[in-house]
Design an enzyme around this catalytic site. Sequence first.
Site, PDB file in Angstrom:
ATOM      1  N   GLU A 113     -23.278  37.785 -12.807  1.00 28.43           N
ATOM      2  CA  GLU A 113     -23.271  36.989 -11.789  1.00 28.43           C
ATOM      3  C   GLU A 113     -21.841  36.929 -10.932  1.00 28.43           C
ATOM      4  O   GLU A 113     -20.917  37.355 -11.568  1.00 28.43           O
ATOM      5  CB  GLU A 113     -23.604  35.629 -11.872  1.00 28.43           C
ATOM      6  CG  GLU A 113     -25.311  35.328 -12.313  1.00 28.43           C
ATOM      7  CD  GLU A 113     -25.713  33.961 -12.115  1.00 28.43           C
ATOM      8  OE1 GLU A 113     -24.691  33.070 -12.308  1.00 28.43           O
ATOM      9  OE2 GLU A 113     -26.753  33.776 -12.237  1.00 28.43           O
ATOM     10  N   HIS A 229     -24.148  27.926  -1.403  1.00 32.59           N
ATOM     11  CA  HIS A 229     -24.680  29.242  -2.146  1.00 32.59           C
ATOM     12  C   HIS A 229     -24.911  30.011  -0.881  1.00 32.59           C
ATOM     13  O   HIS A 229     -25.649  29.715   0.089  1.00 32.59           O
ATOM     14  CB  HIS A 229     -26.047  28.942  -2.786  1.00 32.59           C
ATOM     15  CG  HIS A 229     -26.336  30.010  -3.821  1.00 32.59           C
ATOM     16  ND1 HIS A 229     -26.800  31.018  -3.417  1.00 32.59           N
ATOM     17  CD2 HIS A 229     -26.322  30.108  -5.249  1.00 32.59           C
ATOM     18  CE1 HIS A 229     -27.034  32.019  -4.350  1.00 32.59           C
ATOM     19  NE2 HIS A 229     -26.764  31.345  -5.673  1.00 32.59           N
ATOM     20  N   ARG A 276     -18.728  32.785  -4.515  1.00 34.14           N
ATOM     21  CA  ARG A 276     -19.830  32.432  -3.766  1.00 34.14           C
ATOM     22  C   ARG A 276     -19.029  31.821  -2.166  1.00 34.14           C
ATOM     23  O   ARG A 276     -19.582  32.104  -1.400  1.00 34.14           O
ATOM     24  CB  ARG A 276     -20.169  31.148  -4.246  1.00 34.14           C
ATOM     25  CG  ARG A 276     -21.360  31.568  -5.260  1.00 34.14           C
ATOM     26  CD  ARG A 276     -22.115  30.506  -5.961  1.00 34.14           C
ATOM     27  NE  ARG A 276     -23.094  30.936  -6.744  1.00 34.14           N
ATOM     28  CZ  ARG A 276     -23.700  30.398  -7.775  1.00 34.14           C
ATOM     29  NH1 ARG A 276     -23.616  28.882  -8.094  1.00 34.14           N
ATOM     30  NH2 ARG A 276     -24.468  31.126  -8.542  1.00 34.14           N
ATOM     31  N   HIS A 334     -25.188  23.535  -2.267  1.00 37.04           N
ATOM     32  CA  HIS A 334     -25.761  24.108  -3.688  1.00 37.04           C
ATOM     33  C   HIS A 334     -25.277  23.235  -4.922  1.00 37.04           C
ATOM     34  O   HIS A 334     -25.923  22.700  -5.669  1.00 37.04           O
ATOM     35  CB  HIS A 334     -25.334  25.563  -4.060  1.00 37.04           C
ATOM     36  CG  HIS A 334     -25.970  26.013  -5.094  1.00 37.04           C
ATOM     37  ND1 HIS A 334     -27.205  25.883  -5.578  1.00 37.04           N
ATOM     38  CD2 HIS A 334     -25.493  26.667  -6.255  1.00 37.04           C
ATOM     39  CE1 HIS A 334     -27.569  26.554  -6.720  1.00 37.04           C
ATOM     40  NE2 HIS A 334     -26.522  26.961  -7.248  1.00 37.04           N
TER      41      HIS A 334
END
Length: 479
Positions: A113, A229, A276, A334
């Site tokens: 990720e 996010h 992010r 998020h």
Amino acid sequence: MSGRRPLVIVGGGAAGLAAALAAAPMPVRLLCRSRRGQGSASALAQGGIAAALGKGDSAAGHAADTMAAGADYNNAALVRWLCTRAYAAIDWLVSLGVTFDRDEYGGLQLGREGGHQAARIVHAGGDATGAEVARAMRRKVQGESRIDYREGVDVDALLLRGNRVCGVRVRGEGGFSEEIEASAVVLATGGIGAAFARTSNPPGADGSGLALGLAAGAVARDLEFVQFHPTALDVDGGHCLPLITEALRGAGARLVDSAGAPLMRDVHAQGDLAPRDVVARCVWQAQREGWGAWLDTREVTGDWTRRFPTVLAACTAHGVDPRHQRIPVTPAAHFHMGGLATDLNGSTTVLGLYAVGEVACNGMHGANRLASNSLLEAILCGQRLGGHLARMPQAQPKGAFRWSRRGNTLPEPRRIELRRLLWEAAGPVREESTLERALQRCAELAGQGWQARLAQPLLEAAQQRRTSLGAHYRLDSTA
Ligand SMILES: Cc1cc2nc3c(=O)[nH]c(=O)nc-3n(C[C@H](O)[C@H](O)[C@H](O)COP(=O)(O)OP(=O)(O)OC[C@H]3O[C@@H](n4cnc5c(N)ncnc54)[C@H](O)[C@@H]3O)c2cc1C
């Protein structure tokens, strides 16, 4: 139950469940709004849990990535504590019966990720990790005779005696109300995403636990640090939006604009897997400039029904087949890095009141959380807090009783207005003039409901931090 006053834990997500299981030699009352495990962010988690288990990977590498994502604003000692215990957390979950995805040799499959320099995300059910983890933890809690687990109730006030929290008031359907005296109260109530117009969080992630803590006089920190996010499904007019997991970009999906041009080209060395905040701002910018943003998932290979069943189901429900069509995406609130200030044992600044999981801020995530570190934190800190409280002698509070109430709820139209206000002023991009206007409006609404009073310190913190840092981005940054 014994004559001992129970420990009251508010919240049935990963943090509350882990704390309850660790404290369980003592009587525990676990109270939550969510039902059948639904309604917590934990049950929605997709990507997985970070743990440096891959060949050549190390806890030190995991810690370095956590610090880099957090803009070095993290508490480095706590980051080391977290990353060196990740393996033990996975082991514990396996012992509870969590079925993680494995390769053909029986080893754990590791995904990749954003912000991670290595593949280290342990997952379950493809992109349904949270549901599997929550299922196993909840089943264990329900089998524990010392834990009285009650769903579908809202805690809306804390009882204090002298300066110590010693109970809660619970409300339920049909006018049900109960006052419970407690040896201590743990807030494990999750984040504040639902306070924003666009969020990946469930509707109950409205910051009510944070509001309760603040009303009782607990100190909060880092409230301005909210993670957005970059890829929630862009459903027109939607508030709580399905998440499109970052693991898809780890598997080859690319962000593009309406013309199909790659959004992240020349923006960051890690491209689509940049931290992010960087990706979220890029998507926000593309939307503002009218280019729009899509996730092109058509090159992602393998069986979607096994690898990404949650995303496939959410997209299909909205008429998009991600195997053949690009997914319209939007940034969405998020994760809250800020919260009630705690130490590693979850102690807040108010005696008898503890906080753990997303509602708490111990400094581990710094100014921006690294992907898949929050379930890990919720579980490890929950276990530590539960163990700590089980060993503590019961305090005998003295003095007069008094209630600290969360207060009235804003009427629905004002709540919608407030969500839009927060999104515009304290969303992925912030500046003085919109923050100031939002604060003025909040002051007008503050008498009408707790949601406006909760928004005030967040907006003030964002206004006071004039320099961009991590997820807090000021268009008018002074540095
Ligand atoms: C869509 C999505 C995907 C995610 N994916 C990942 C991931 O892959 N990996 C990762 O590490 N993190 C992920 N996260 C973040 C992570 O899930 C959360 O940060 C974490 O689960 C928070 O756990 P928690 O126990 O603190 O809160 P939650 O799981 O949100 O639980 C809060 C609980 O408190 C209860 N509650 C709240 N207020 C009250 C009240 N007043 N009275 C009674 N009960 C109350 C709620 O009903 C709920 O039971 C994701 C988050 C979302 C939203």
